[in-house]
Design a protein around this motif. Structure first.
Motif, short mmCIF file in Angstrom:
data_model
loop_
_atom_site.label_atom_id
_atom_site.label_comp_id
_atom_site.label_asym_id
_atom_site.label_seq_id
_atom_site.Cartn_x
_atom_site.Cartn_y
_atom_site.Cartn_z
N ALA A 184 0.24 -0.91 -0.32
CA ALA A 184 0.48 -0.32 -0.34
C ALA A 184 0.62 1.09 -0.48
O ALA A 184 0.99 2.66 -0.69
CB ALA A 184 -1.05 0.34 1.49
N GLN A 185 1.93 1.59 0.75
CA GLN A 185 2.69 2.06 0.82
C GLN A 185 3.70 2.90 -0.49
O GLN A 185 3.81 3.89 -0.99
CB GLN A 185 4.19 2.20 2.30
CG GLN A 185 2.97 2.48 3.27
CD GLN A 185 2.23 4.00 3.75
OE1 GLN A 185 3.04 5.38 3.61
NE2 GLN A 185 1.01 4.11 4.38
N ASP A 186 4.03 1.28 -1.25
CA ASP A 186 5.12 1.47 -1.91
C ASP A 186 4.30 1.65 -3.00
O ASP A 186 4.68 2.62 -4.16
CB ASP A 186 5.79 0.17 -2.54
CG ASP A 186 6.52 0.41 -3.01
OD1 ASP A 186 6.59 0.00 -3.94
OD2 ASP A 186 7.76 0.45 -2.55
N TYR A 187 2.85 1.37 -3.31
CA TYR A 187 2.22 1.59 -4.89
C TYR A 187 2.08 3.75 -4.46
O TYR A 187 1.30 4.00 -5.48
CB TYR A 187 0.37 1.33 -4.23
CG TYR A 187 0.21 1.32 -5.05
CD1 TYR A 187 0.35 0.99 -7.02
CD2 TYR A 187 -1.06 1.90 -6.02
CE1 TYR A 187 -0.31 0.95 -7.98
CE2 TYR A 187 -2.01 2.59 -6.82
CZ TYR A 187 -1.44 1.40 -8.03
OH TYR A 187 -1.81 1.16 -9.04
N LYS A 188 2.59 4.67 -3.50
CA LYS A 188 2.64 5.34 -3.28
C LYS A 188 2.87 6.25 -4.24
O LYS A 188 3.17 7.87 -4.28
CB LYS A 188 1.77 6.69 -1.91
CG LYS A 188 0.72 5.40 -0.89
CD LYS A 188 0.79 6.56 0.08
CE LYS A 188 -0.04 5.39 0.94
NZ LYS A 188 -2.32 5.47 0.10
N PHE A 189 4.46 5.91 -4.69
CA PHE A 189 5.44 5.90 -4.96
C PHE A 189 4.94 6.28 -6.46
O PHE A 189 5.89 6.79 -7.12
CB PHE A 189 6.93 5.51 -4.64
CG PHE A 189 7.23 5.24 -3.19
CD1 PHE A 189 7.64 6.59 -2.79
CD2 PHE A 189 7.13 3.90 -2.38
CE1 PHE A 189 7.99 6.62 -1.63
CE2 PHE A 189 8.03 4.29 -1.07
CZ PHE A 189 7.74 4.82 -0.69
N SER B 285 7.55 7.78 6.27
CA SER B 285 9.23 6.94 5.70
C SER B 285 8.32 7.22 4.22
O SER B 285 9.26 7.81 3.42
CB SER B 285 9.30 5.86 5.98
OG SER B 285 8.49 4.83 5.70
N THR B 286 7.73 7.29 3.83
CA THR B 286 6.71 7.70 2.74
C THR B 286 6.75 8.79 2.33
O THR B 286 7.10 9.71 0.66
CB THR B 286 5.22 7.22 1.88
OG1 THR B 286 5.36 5.51 2.74
CG2 THR B 286 4.40 7.25 0.67
N LEU B 287 6.20 9.98 2.07
CA LEU B 287 6.11 11.07 2.76
C LEU B 287 7.66 11.50 2.58
O LEU B 287 8.15 12.57 1.53
CB LEU B 287 5.60 11.65 3.60
CG LEU B 287 4.05 12.08 3.57
CD1 LEU B 287 3.48 11.77 4.69
CD2 LEU B 287 3.71 12.40 2.28
#
Length: 217
Positions: free
Chosen positions: A42-47, A107-109
Motif C-alpha cells: 500500500a505504501q510502495d504503490y504511493k510512489f 517514510s513514504t512522504l
C-alpha cells in the motif's frame, strides 16, 4: 572509479543496510507476515505517481533522443507490468479499500518529497541521482534472492522478478551511465548537490524498509 560507484561508496553503510534488509530476506523466503507485505504494498504503490513524474521529467532533460529512449521504455514498464502487479496483489491478498488507501507514512512522504524536489530542480543529475538509487538498490537486493523457491507466492516472487534479470540490469546500467556521463561536466556545487541527493535517497530507502518491517514509522 565510476562516479556512481563513488557515490555509493560514500554512503556504503546506509546502502548495505538498505540492500541487505531483513524485510527483503523474509520476503524472498516467504516468511514475511502477510500484514507486513500489505502495509509495504500500500505504501510502495504511493510512489508510482511521483516516480512516473520524476522519470518523465528526466526524459525531457536527457541530452539527446537516444539518451531518452531507454527511460521512455522503462516508463512503459512502470505504468504497465509493475502497476498491474500491484493491482493483482491487492486483489489476491484481499486488501480492502481502506488498506489500499491508507495514509502515507512518514517514510513514504519523505521519499515522495525527495522525488518531487529532484523533479522540480531542473537539474538532470539530481533527477538521475534519485532514479539511480531507487532502481540500483532494488537490483542489489533482488539479485541476492534470484534462486527463490518455486512455491513462493506471486506477490513475493514477481516483486523479485521485476527487479532483477537482464532487462532490469540494463535499466540500472542505463541510469548509472547517464549520471556517469554528465558528472565531469558539473561544477563542484552541482556535484555536491547531486551527492547529497543520492545520499538522501539511500537513507529514504533504508528508512522505508525499516518502516515496512515494523509495519509503521
Amino acid at each position: 572509479m565510476r562516479a556512481t560507484d563513488q557515490l555509493m561508496n560514500d554512503c556504503s553503510e546506509t546502502w548495505e543496510a538498505a540492500t541487505n534488509h531483513a524485510f527483503c530476506k523474509e520476503l524472498a523466503e516467504g516468511t514475511l507476515p502477510i500484514e507486513k507485505m500489505k502495509w509495504y504494498l500500500a505504501q510502495d504503490y504511493k510512489f508510482i505517481d511521483r516516480f512516473v513524474r520524476l522519470l518523465a521529467t528526466a526524459i525531457t532533460h536527457a541530452p539527446t533522443l537516444a539518451d531518452s529512449i531507454p527511460a521512455a521504455q522503462f516508463l512503459a514498464v512502470i505504468t504497465g507490468p509493475e502497476n498491474t502487479y500491484f493491482l493483482r496483489s491487492f486483489e489476491a491478498l484481499n486488501m480492502t479499500q481502506e488498506e489500499q488507501n491508507a495514509p502515507a507514512a512518514k517514510s513514504t512522504l519523505a521519499f515522495q518529497n525527495l522525488m518531487r524536489e529532484a523533479q522540480v530542480s531542473g537539474r538532470y543529475e539530481q533527477m538521475l541521482a534519485v532514479l539511480v538509487v531507487a532502481e540500483w538498490s532494488y537490483l542489489t537486493w533482488a539479485n541476492r534472492y534470484v534462486a527463490y523457491s518455486p512455491d513462493l507466492p506471486f506477490w513475493f516472487s514477481e516483486w523479485i522478478d521485476l527487479h532483477c534479470g537482464d532487462g532490469f540490469e540494463g535499466v540500472v546500467e542505463y541510469l548509472r551511465s547517464q549520471l556517469d556521463q554528465v558528472w565531469d561536466g558539473l561544477t563542484d556545487q552541482q556535484k555536491a548537490d547531486a551527492t547529497q541527493m543520492f545520499a538522501r535517497a539511500v537513507k529514504c530507502e533504508r528508512d522505508f524498509f525499516d518502516a515496512s518491517f515494523n509495519s509503521q514509522d
